[in-house]
Design an enzyme around this catalytic site. Structure first.
Site, PDB file in Angstrom:
ATOM      1  CG  ASP A 135      69.807  -6.423  10.822  1.00 34.33           C
ATOM      2  OD1 ASP A 135      70.561  -7.199  11.687  1.00 34.33           O
ATOM      3  OD2 ASP A 135      68.949  -5.726  11.431  1.00 34.33           O
ATOM      4  N   GLY A 155      88.439   3.237  17.378  1.00 30.19           N
ATOM      5  CA  GLY A 155      89.737   4.211  17.711  1.00 30.19           C
ATOM      6  C   GLY A 155      89.522   5.255  16.293  1.00 30.19           C
ATOM      7  CB  ALA A 156      87.945   6.594  14.336  1.00 33.28           C
ATOM      8  CG  ASN A 207      81.008  -2.088  15.179  1.00 34.01           C
ATOM      9  OD1 ASN A 207      80.455  -2.032  16.321  1.00 34.01           O
ATOM     10  ND2 ASN A 207      81.313  -3.045  14.347  1.00 34.01           N
ATOM     11  CG  HIS A 242      86.431  -5.697  10.462  1.00 32.01           C
ATOM     12  ND1 HIS A 242      85.797  -4.426  10.333  1.00 32.01           N
ATOM     13  CD2 HIS A 242      86.272  -5.958   9.329  1.00 32.01           C
ATOM     14  CE1 HIS A 242      85.641  -3.980   9.200  1.00 32.01           C
ATOM     15  NE2 HIS A 242      85.690  -5.047   8.509  1.00 32.01           N
ATOM     16  CB  ALA A 294      65.946  -1.452   7.174  1.00 34.19           C
ATOM     17  CB  ALA A 344      79.754   3.118   5.814  1.00 38.66           C
ATOM     18  CD  GLU A 350      82.506  -4.469  10.671  1.00 37.21           C
ATOM     19  OE1 GLU A 350      82.156  -3.521  11.439  1.00 37.21           O
ATOM     20  OE2 GLU A 350      82.595  -5.804  11.119  1.00 37.21           O
ATOM     21  NE  ARG A 368      93.441  -4.551  14.148  1.00 37.67           N
ATOM     22  CZ  ARG A 368      92.719  -3.773  13.940  1.00 37.67           C
ATOM     23  NH1 ARG A 368      91.421  -3.853  13.482  1.00 37.67           N
ATOM     24  NH2 ARG A 368      92.844  -2.459  14.391  1.00 37.67           N
TER      25      ARG A 368
END
Ligand code: ADP
Length: 595
Positions: free
Chosen positions: A364, A188-189, A183, A534, A297, A156, A563, A424
């Protein structure tokens, strides 16, 4: 000015006499005594991905070289090995600090070097003591100005940075880990996009509306429908952008993930997030976007109106204040690696459950956003992935065979208990309820070959064989016996399954894809457990990727994507929807932040 104080620079060298004979009457000087016999020795330690094997050269009680013979550590974590090698050679001691975020790899590596010393009949305390220069630097606070700061160099964040830069902004990316990728890199993307070019080629009917419906249904309809629509409507454009602008190569294949009613998931080269992250990093470099590694950060800076105007960060040597002319984009991923935070929001997901996540996924960004008034949503929805390594929690890509439809999953009793292409969460809970909370995934040679396992995942397969987590056998009985699975029951299960394939209907579990029977030897069985994968909850955003506060108003100067955000996947994310989400919202955040 940075002050560097050298406290001590004294390297105690024992001069080794070389024996220069000046005549028969002069006694040969005695050869220097070494505690450890000079030579090259090998040793093995246990890392996160299995054995780490090293070769250590010792001369005059000094380690002069360490070569890694083999290791299978997660990409990014393996950098710890380089850091530790440098340090051990510098101080000639194994008393080194573990590398943050890579403690298992660090300990495994030091264990391997210790074992190599053991092979020389030596212990670490026999190494020559070297007093080295101790350099301390006083930390300074460095202030920098730019248009946009992106927190996190995962999928992202890199997407957002590239788009913001393309729109003319001056961008800096902060990444707290020693390597980029998060991640996304270790996923597997696969990328869900309806009406994609492969579907057209394969003659698969699909629609944006169907993708939306599947995503909402998969999330038990608690998703934010407007955000889901944004993802589904822009998913194809995002995949094309990755292909045409960033240079990502997609395979000539499609996968069908659980909960999707059509085969709509594009597969990146090698079925790995590496294919996306490496191309994004090359693009970022080409465009002149600095990605500051080891830079974490720590807080957002706001002005008197509440607008976000910068970020505080900690680097290895200095602290930073990044002042932004335009905006901050939070893209710091989820919190799957933060057990305390998991338990805070969902007490069931405690430390007894392993995690597939990168060590950087500690939430974070969620904490920083909350501190400036952001609303959070769906924090209790934490997804486990059903097929992971029982030793480390790493997601297992041999499971690709399931997503191509070629496997059945059984328990120790040899019986199926769940739809192999189900959600899942449902599969994970099903596995947890079986004997030993494990499952066994069976495929035949045909399934193994048609899923490109050897081509794409050879290292993982070798690791699994070495750790008795994958078996290849000439007969079903033999494969079953390896794990003590009830062989007669397994045979019945497979016979029934093959008849369902012939009929095109699975009356037991309604498996939605039945492409092939299981009857061609050799047979393979994978042993697996579910692990945290996730975190669906996170920062509340609107359709423009702006962060929203508790009153529903936009927090000026603040965007979020990936995410770290909540609401898109509801209670449960469908496989391959994450890469679509991070790409679509990463692009939107980047474009809008640059305005
Ligand atoms: P996404 O899929 O949403 O892009 P990833 O997990 O792929 O999420 O990437 C998130 C990245 O953010 C990781 O590389 C992670 O190490 C990084 N990150 C997390 N927290 C911070 C932080 N405080 N400062 C900088 N980077 C961070």
């Amino acid at each position: 000015m940075k002050k560097i104080m050298i406290y001590l620079l004294m390297i105690a060298m024992i001069v080794t006499a070389t024996g220069c004979s000046q005549g028969a009457t002069v006694e040969e000087p005695e050869a220097a005594k070494t505690a450890i016999e000079n030579g090259t020795y090998t040793g093995v330690g246990e890392g996160k991905g299995g054995d780490i094997s090293v070769e250590v050269t010792i001369e005059e009680d000094v380690i002069t070289a360490i070569n890694v013979l083999s290791q299978n550590e997660t990409e990014g974590l393996d950098q710890a090995i380089g850091t530790l090698t440098e340090e051990i050679l510098r101080i000639n001691s194994l008393e080194v600090d573990v590398v943050a975020g890579a403690s298992v790899t660090s300990n495994g590596f030091v264990e391997a070097v210790t074992a190599a010393l053991g092979a020389a009949n030596a212990t670490p305390d026999m190494l020559k003591k070297i007093e080295v220069a101790e350099v301390t630097t006083e930390r300074e606070t460095v202030t920098e100005k730019c248009d946009v700061v992106v927190i996190g160099a995962g999928g992202a964040g890199l997407t957002a940075a590239i788009e913001a830069k393309a729109a003319g902004a001056n961008v800096i990316v902060l990444e707290k880990m020693p390597a980029a990728g998060g991640n996304t890199l270790i996923s597997g993307a696969e990328y869900a996009a309806s009406n994609n070019w492969m579907q057209k080629e394969m003659g698969i009917e699909d629609s944006i509306e169907q993708h939306i419906e599947d995503t909402l249904k998969g999330g038990d309809y608690v998703n934010d429908p407007a955000l889901v629509r944004v993802v589904a409507e822009n998913a194809l454009a995002g995949a094309e952008w990755l292909r045409d602008f960033v240079g990502v190569v997609w395979e000539d294949e499609l996968m069908q993930f659980g909960g999707h009613s059509a085969k709509r998931s594009l597969v990146p080269e090698g079925a790995s997030g590496r294919a996306i992250i490496t191309k994004q990093l090359v693009k970022a470099e080409e465009m002149g976007i600095p990605v500051l590694l080891n830079t974490k950060a720590t807080a957002l800076i706001t002005d008197e109106t509440g607008k976000v105007v910068g970020v505080e960060a900690e680097g290895k040597e200095n602290d930073y204040i990044f002042e932004t002319n335009k905006a901050v984009i939070i893209a710091s991923g989820g919190f799957g690696s933060n057990v305390e935070m998991r338990v805070k929001y969902n007490p069931d997901i405690d430390g007894s459950i392993l995690s597939t996540n990168s060590p950087g996924s500690t939430g974070d960004g969620i904490v920083m956003a909350e501190a400036v008034g952001a609303d959070l949503t769906g924090m209790e929805f934490i997804q486990t992935y059903p097929i992971c390594d029982p030793l480390s929690g790493t997601l297992l890509y041999v499971d690709d065979a399931r997503l191509y439809g070629h496997t059945v999953i059984v328990n120790l009793e040899g019986k199926r208990f769940v739809e192999e292409l189900g959600r899942r969460d449902v599969m994970s809970m099903g596995i947890k309820a079986q004997t030993g909370s494990v499952c066994y995934e069976l495929m035949d040679q045909n399934g193994f070959e048609k899923s490109y396992l050897q081509e794409n995942h050879a290292a993982e397969i070798e690791y699994l064989y070495n750790n008795d987590l994958f078996v290849k056998a000439d007969t079903l009985e033999e494969a079953a016996a390896f794990y003590g699975i009830d062989a007669a029951e397994l045979k019945t299960t497979v016979d029934n399954y093959n008849s369902y394939v012939a009929d095109g209907v699975d009356p037991e579990f309604n498996k939605r894809s039945l492409p092939s029977t299981i009857e061609k030897a050799p047979y393979y069985i994978l042993k697996a457990v579910p692990a945290v994968h996730h975190t669906m909850g996170g920062i509340m955003i609107n359709e423009s990727a702006q962060v929203v506060d508790l009153e529903g108003s936009v927090i000026e100067g603040l965007f979020a994507a990936g995410e770290v955000t909540g609401g898109i996947h509801g209670k449960n994310r469908l496989g391959s929807n994450a890469i679509a989400d991070i790409t679509v919202f990463g692009r939107i955040a980047g474009q809008n932040a640059a305005k």
